[in-house]
Write an enzyme that holds these catalytic residues in place. Sequence first.
Site, short mmCIF file in Angstrom:
data_model
loop_
_atom_site.label_atom_id
_atom_site.label_comp_id
_atom_site.label_asym_id
_atom_site.label_seq_id
_atom_site.Cartn_x
_atom_site.Cartn_y
_atom_site.Cartn_z
N LYS B 99 0.88 -1.16 0.00
CA LYS B 99 0.00 0.00 0.00
C LYS B 99 0.91 1.21 0.00
O LYS B 99 1.59 1.51 0.99
CB LYS B 99 -0.91 0.00 1.23
CG LYS B 99 -1.95 1.09 1.15
CD LYS B 99 -2.65 1.32 2.45
CE LYS B 99 -3.03 2.77 2.50
NZ LYS B 99 -3.12 3.26 3.86
N GLY B 160 -7.75 9.85 9.31
CA GLY B 160 -8.07 10.05 10.72
C GLY B 160 -9.09 11.14 11.00
O GLY B 160 -9.41 11.42 12.15
N ALA B 186 -9.25 5.96 3.99
CA ALA B 186 -9.19 7.16 4.85
C ALA B 186 -10.48 7.97 4.84
O ALA B 186 -11.10 8.15 3.79
CB ALA B 186 -8.03 8.07 4.47
N GLY B 187 -10.83 8.46 6.01
CA GLY B 187 -11.95 9.39 6.16
C GLY B 187 -13.21 8.79 6.75
O GLY B 187 -14.06 9.53 7.24
N ASN B 208 -9.05 2.44 9.51
CA ASN B 208 -8.23 2.26 10.71
C ASN B 208 -8.78 3.07 11.88
O ASN B 208 -9.42 2.54 12.77
CB ASN B 208 -6.77 2.63 10.43
CG ASN B 208 -5.84 2.22 11.57
OD1 ASN B 208 -6.26 1.81 12.64
ND2 ASN B 208 -4.56 2.31 11.35
N THR B 209 -8.62 4.41 11.80
CA THR B 209 -9.04 5.26 12.93
C THR B 209 -10.53 5.13 13.23
O THR B 209 -10.92 5.15 14.40
CB THR B 209 -8.69 6.74 12.63
OG1 THR B 209 -7.35 6.79 12.17
CG2 THR B 209 -8.83 7.60 13.87
#
Lengths: 74, 256
Positions: B99, B160, B186-187, B208-209
């Site tokens: 990635k 994040g 992301a987001g 992730n976050t």
Amino acid sequence: MRFFVFMRLIVNGEKLEVLNVETLQDLLKELQIEPQRVAVEINVSIVKKSDYSTFKLNEGDRVEIVNFIGGGYK
Amino acid sequence: MDDKLIIKGIEFQSRLWVGTGKYKDFEETRKAVEASGADVVTVAVRRVNIIDRKSENLLDYIDPKKYKILPNTAGCYTVEDALRYARLAREAGISDLIKLEVIGDEKTLFPDVCGLLKATEILAKEGFIVLPYTNDDPIIAKRLEDAGAAAVMPLGAPIGSGLGIRNPYNIKIILETVDLPVIVDAGVGTASDATIAMELGCDAVLINTGIAGAKDPIAMAEAMKHAIIAGRLAYKAGRISKKLYATASSPIEGML
């Protein structure tokens, strides 16, 4: 008779003095690092796993040993 | 239902991919990954702790035989660094998957698309399966395809940030522009964000976050799992078109 041979290396940014370490495999053993899950660079060149046992270290070599950590960013 | 995501011959069981950063500890990571049902987990490449050799390893908790380990080049700001980390990752790992992140700015963590394009081209030539983290820009997505990317991973919003899919229309255009899997990276802040990405027709979502930062990461992991499945099913089912006025669903015949 056995000689004590010291060698100074820089491993992951830390100055390290090792005793009777000849090859990269010796160093990993000394540091108790399982070769399977790491990658190693000597002076910014990657060393293949199959060469660990024959790759000779020299005084002042810069060694980077990396593995996978949680991430994500940072 | 056979609806599997395949990238360069690699078959993925899940359309939810998860990151392993920001968790409290490895045990929480393991539980959240398990609850998410994901079979892809991203990891970063960092120096081994040579002082404290007793420190545990993530891969003691995330079995590489059970999960596909997707190393990233997170934290790399130059092409040279990204290449270096990618090559180390391949040597440490078991696959050619990478990635690719070339970050352009610390505050936004937006990708440096010029560097990203260059690094994609080089790594693809070296036999990597390159999955670049990119902007929601259809032109760059096309360029990345031409450079040999195996999929594109446009951001929904900054890493994040939890702002969701800020520009669904761009994501839609990317889907129509490239002939590659599109994975939103992301987001995503909550389950509905993940569903929106999948309803648009995205092939997968990486979170992730959104999971690790939730009050209860394990419960959120499960929520995301269902959100992805729901979004994918809705996309395949084909939604109704939007109309300004009501359309009665009950027949008029037979009324008193």
